[in-house]
Design a protein around this motif. Structure first.
Motif, PDB file in Angstrom:
ATOM      1  N   ILE A 319      26.049   6.497  43.258  1.00 23.27           N
ATOM      2  CA  ILE A 319      27.029   6.913  42.208  1.00 23.27           C
ATOM      3  C   ILE A 319      28.466   6.629  42.371  1.00 23.27           C
ATOM      4  N   THR A 320      29.274   6.176  41.520  1.00 19.38           N
ATOM      5  CA  THR A 320      30.801   6.183  41.591  1.00 19.38           C
ATOM      6  C   THR A 320      31.277   7.258  40.710  1.00 19.38           C
ATOM      7  N   VAL A 321      32.222   8.157  40.937  1.00 19.56           N
ATOM      8  CA  VAL A 321      32.908   9.106  40.036  1.00 19.56           C
ATOM      9  C   VAL A 321      34.476   8.470  40.226  1.00 19.56           C
ATOM     10  N   LEU A 322      34.953   8.275  39.334  1.00 19.89           N
ATOM     11  CA  LEU A 322      36.369   7.832  39.172  1.00 19.89           C
ATOM     12  C   LEU A 322      37.314   8.747  38.619  1.00 19.89           C
ATOM     13  N   PHE A 323      38.422   9.000  39.050  1.00 13.04           N
ATOM     14  CA  PHE A 323      39.102   9.916  38.597  1.00 13.04           C
ATOM     15  C   PHE A 323      40.485   9.302  38.270  1.00 13.04           C
ATOM     16  N   TYR A 324      41.030   9.681  36.988  1.00 10.66           N
ATOM     17  CA  TYR A 324      42.495   9.216  36.806  1.00 10.66           C
ATOM     18  C   TYR A 324      43.422  10.381  36.952  1.00 10.66           C
ATOM     19  N   LEU A 325      44.285  10.137  37.995  1.00  4.81           N
ATOM     20  CA  LEU A 325      45.403  11.100  38.378  1.00  4.81           C
ATOM     21  C   LEU A 325      46.530  11.190  37.503  1.00  4.81           C
ATOM     22  N   ASN A 326      46.685   9.951  36.669  1.00  2.00           N
ATOM     23  CA  ASN A 326      47.830  10.145  35.884  1.00  2.00           C
ATOM     24  C   ASN A 326      47.440   9.091  34.483  1.00  2.00           C
ATOM     25  N   SER A 327      48.592   9.433  33.626  1.00  2.00           N
ATOM     26  CA  SER A 327      48.158   8.585  32.368  1.00  2.00           C
ATOM     27  C   SER A 327      49.229   7.477  32.727  1.00  2.00           C
ATOM     28  N   VAL A 328      48.813   6.100  32.475  1.00  2.64           N
ATOM     29  CA  VAL A 328      49.625   5.052  32.682  1.00  2.64           C
ATOM     30  C   VAL A 328      50.162   4.484  31.461  1.00  2.64           C
ATOM     31  N   GLU A 329      51.325   4.106  31.823  1.00  6.90           N
ATOM     32  CA  GLU A 329      52.359   3.784  30.415  1.00  6.90           C
ATOM     33  C   GLU A 329      51.730   2.450  29.534  1.00  6.90           C
ATOM     34  N   GLY A 330      51.163   1.413  30.670  1.00 10.00           N
ATOM     35  CA  GLY A 330      50.756   0.404  29.922  1.00 10.00           C
ATOM     36  C   GLY A 330      49.600  -0.374  30.843  1.00 10.00           C
ATOM     37  N   GLY A 331      48.594  -0.918  30.290  1.00  9.20           N
ATOM     38  CA  GLY A 331      47.549  -1.519  31.153  1.00  9.20           C
ATOM     39  C   GLY A 331      46.753  -0.634  31.829  1.00  9.20           C
ATOM     40  N   GLY A 332      46.321  -0.948  33.005  1.00 13.50           N
ATOM     41  CA  GLY A 332      45.416  -0.322  33.988  1.00 13.50           C
ATOM     42  C   GLY A 332      44.085   0.236  33.766  1.00 13.50           C
ATOM     43  N   GLU A 333      43.332  -0.296  32.462  1.00 14.46           N
ATOM     44  CA  GLU A 333      42.446   0.446  31.975  1.00 14.46           C
ATOM     45  C   GLU A 333      41.304  -0.247  33.056  1.00 14.46           C
ATOM     46  N   THR A 334      39.863   0.591  33.115  1.00 12.52           N
ATOM     47  CA  THR A 334      38.873   0.160  33.757  1.00 12.52           C
ATOM     48  C   THR A 334      37.902  -0.610  32.898  1.00 12.52           C
ATOM     49  N   ALA A 335      37.822  -1.882  33.174  1.00 16.84           N
ATOM     50  CA  ALA A 335      36.946  -2.734  32.442  1.00 16.84           C
ATOM     51  C   ALA A 335      35.592  -2.889  32.886  1.00 16.84           C
ATOM     52  N   PHE A 336      34.542  -2.899  32.106  1.00 15.31           N
ATOM     53  CA  PHE A 336      33.258  -3.519  32.137  1.00 15.31           C
ATOM     54  C   PHE A 336      32.861  -4.687  31.602  1.00 15.31           C
ATOM     55  N   PRO A 337      32.993  -5.932  32.128  1.00 18.63           N
ATOM     56  CA  PRO A 337      32.825  -6.970  31.635  1.00 18.63           C
ATOM     57  C   PRO A 337      31.618  -7.355  30.735  1.00 18.63           C
ATOM     58  N   VAL A 338      30.401  -6.781  31.504  1.00 14.57           N
ATOM     59  CA  VAL A 338      29.114  -6.942  30.785  1.00 14.57           C
ATOM     60  C   VAL A 338      28.275  -5.724  30.351  1.00 14.57           C
TER      61      VAL A 338
END
Length: 455
Positions: A319-338
């Motif tokens: 399992i992967t648990v990913l936490f966002y520690l701040n809100s990004v001004e631009g870009g930085g999304e986590t992409a799942f291509p498929v």
């Protein structure tokens, strides 16, 4: 008269039938008693051992008494309530079914986000640049394959010529110092190395031999490499979450245990918390957090417990648990291509010079993108279930990457749950760790008693 005669005949047959049944029961009972007597007479005494062939089959070393709870996604958009801390209920939304992916807003409080970033800065972050080998010579040494065998493996359509996308599947993940090659880079290298001598855009076996490790390296050194060309452009550190760790880190681990509904021991024995910072321009090309596990593959965390030498090793991150520690001004999304594709085909990831693995150029073409929002957590399963409550095959749809940060800074943390798909190896590993802990506790008690005597 006829009725009376008929009645007498029926009654005679009925009594004969009843008598026969009674005699049959006596016969069966008598024979059963005789067989039991004979069997007891012929049986060996209690002092004699039973024949080897009658022994029950040996049981496995560790009985499978643990079943991994796997959360149901139901459908995309489904929301379910989860209790992570006393007195508060969080909402968990299903983002995709392939992979099984969830989003939990407000998983971390503002204070927890702040503390994690501060502890990471206090410890110090190092470059996350991946060291990945390249070239067919290095690959041949790793797998003990000849250039001809590698050529045949890459030649997907078996036409005796390597097309650009066929070579790219190998080179994009095997360039020294984690350098990412685009199709344009490959054309430039082919031209610089003069590998494609006939200029037809295809490589024969003889031309393929020219793509050596040293030739790649010399060309890249002459040309120069930018940070934007790295597979991963970020800085990271690791934070311990066990006994004695900061309370915020222990609280996060407790919430992860409640979220995943796994036995606490599995979470305790997994990797520490990884904290990553992406500055402007930072990215991470699409990848899998863990690789497929074959019989000859060892998991990193149980390799020593297995006490065997294996040619392949992977991290076995269930399992992967990913936490966002701040809100990004631009870009930085986590992409799942498929994500939620009907099928998965590695070759189709690169079509018409559009590489879905390239998160700097083609993040917008991914099937799913998660915007980084402070305190939000997303988690997914990197492996399927084996149908018996344990870890199954790798979920190839869990391919993901970090889109380039266009403005500001991006802070994230990763908590991976490491579980060996081989139940026996995992159980043996846990037993060794438990034994070591007991020995350490005994040693501490012994030292304490000696000190008391000295006093």
């Amino acid at each position: 008269v006829c009725s009376r005669s008929y009645f007498v005949v029926v009654m005679v047959f009925f009594h004969v039938y009843i008598i026969n049944v009674i005699l049959l029961l006596f016969y069966v009972h008598y024979n059963s008693g005789q067989e039991d007597a004979n069997r007891s007479r012929d049986a060996p005494s209690s002092n004699h051992q039973r024949p080897e062939s009658r022994r029950p089959p040996s049981k496995p070393e560790f009985l499978r008494d643990v079943s991994l709870t796997r959360i149901e996604g139901i459908r995309v958009g489904h929301v379910q309530k989860v209790s992570l801390v006393p007195g508060k209920v969080h909402e968990m939304r299903t983002l995709s079914m392939k992979p099984l992916l969830f989003e939990i807003p407000g998983f971390l409080s503002d204070d927890e986000c702040r503390v994690v970033m501060q502890l990471a800065q206090l410890k110090g972050l190092i470059e996350s640049q991946l060291m990945v080998q390249d070239g067919q010579e290095e690959l041949a040494k790793e797998l003990n394959l000849s250039p001809e065998e590698i050529f045949n493996l890459l030649d997907i359509n078996q036409d005796g010529q390597l097309q650009l996308h066929e070579v790219y599947i190998l080179t994009h993940s095997r360039v020294r110092d984690g350098i990412w090659l685009t199709p344009e880079n490959l054309r430039e290298i082919y031209a610089g190395l003069k590998a494609d001598k006939d200029g037809n855009g295809l490589l024969s076996l003889e031309e393929f031999r020219l793509l050596s490790n040293d030739a790649f390296q010399r060309f890249l050194l002459q040309r120069g490499v930018k940070r934007s060309q790295l597979v991963r452009n970020s800085r990271h550190t690791w934070l311990y979450q066990g006994k004695g760790a900061h309370q915020a880190l222990q609280d996060i681990k407790t919430k992860v245990t409640r979220l995943t509904r796994l036995p606490p021991v599995l979470v305790d024995l997994s990797e520490p918390l990884q904290v990553v910072r992406y500055d402007e321009g930072g990215h991470y090309h699409a990848h899998h957090d863990s690789g497929p596990v074959y019989p000859e593959t060892a998991c990193t965390h149980t390799r020593l417990a297995a006490n065997t030498s294996t040619p392949f090793e992977t991290s076995c991150r269930y399992i992967t648990v990913l936490f966002y520690l701040n809100s990004v001004e631009g870009g930085g999304e986590t992409a799942f291509p498929v994500a939620d594709n009907r099928t998965y085909d590695e070759v189709s990831l690169i079509q018409n010079d559009v590489d879905l693995l390239d998160t700097r150029r083609n993040c917008d073409k991914s099937n799913l993108r998660v915007k980084p929002t402070k305190g939000t957590a997303v988690f997914w399963y990197n492996y399927l279930s084996d149908g018996r409550g344990w870890v199954g095959e790798q979920d190839e749809y869990a391919l993901h990457g970090g889109c380039v940060v266009t403005h500001g800074t991006k802070w994230v943390a990763n908590k991976w749950i490491n579980i060996d798909p081989d139940y026996q190896r995992q159980a043996h590993y846990q037993q060794l760790v438990a034994q070591q802990s007991e020995d350490e506790d005994d040693a501490l008690d012994f030292n304490y008693q000696n000190q008391k005597q000295d006093w």
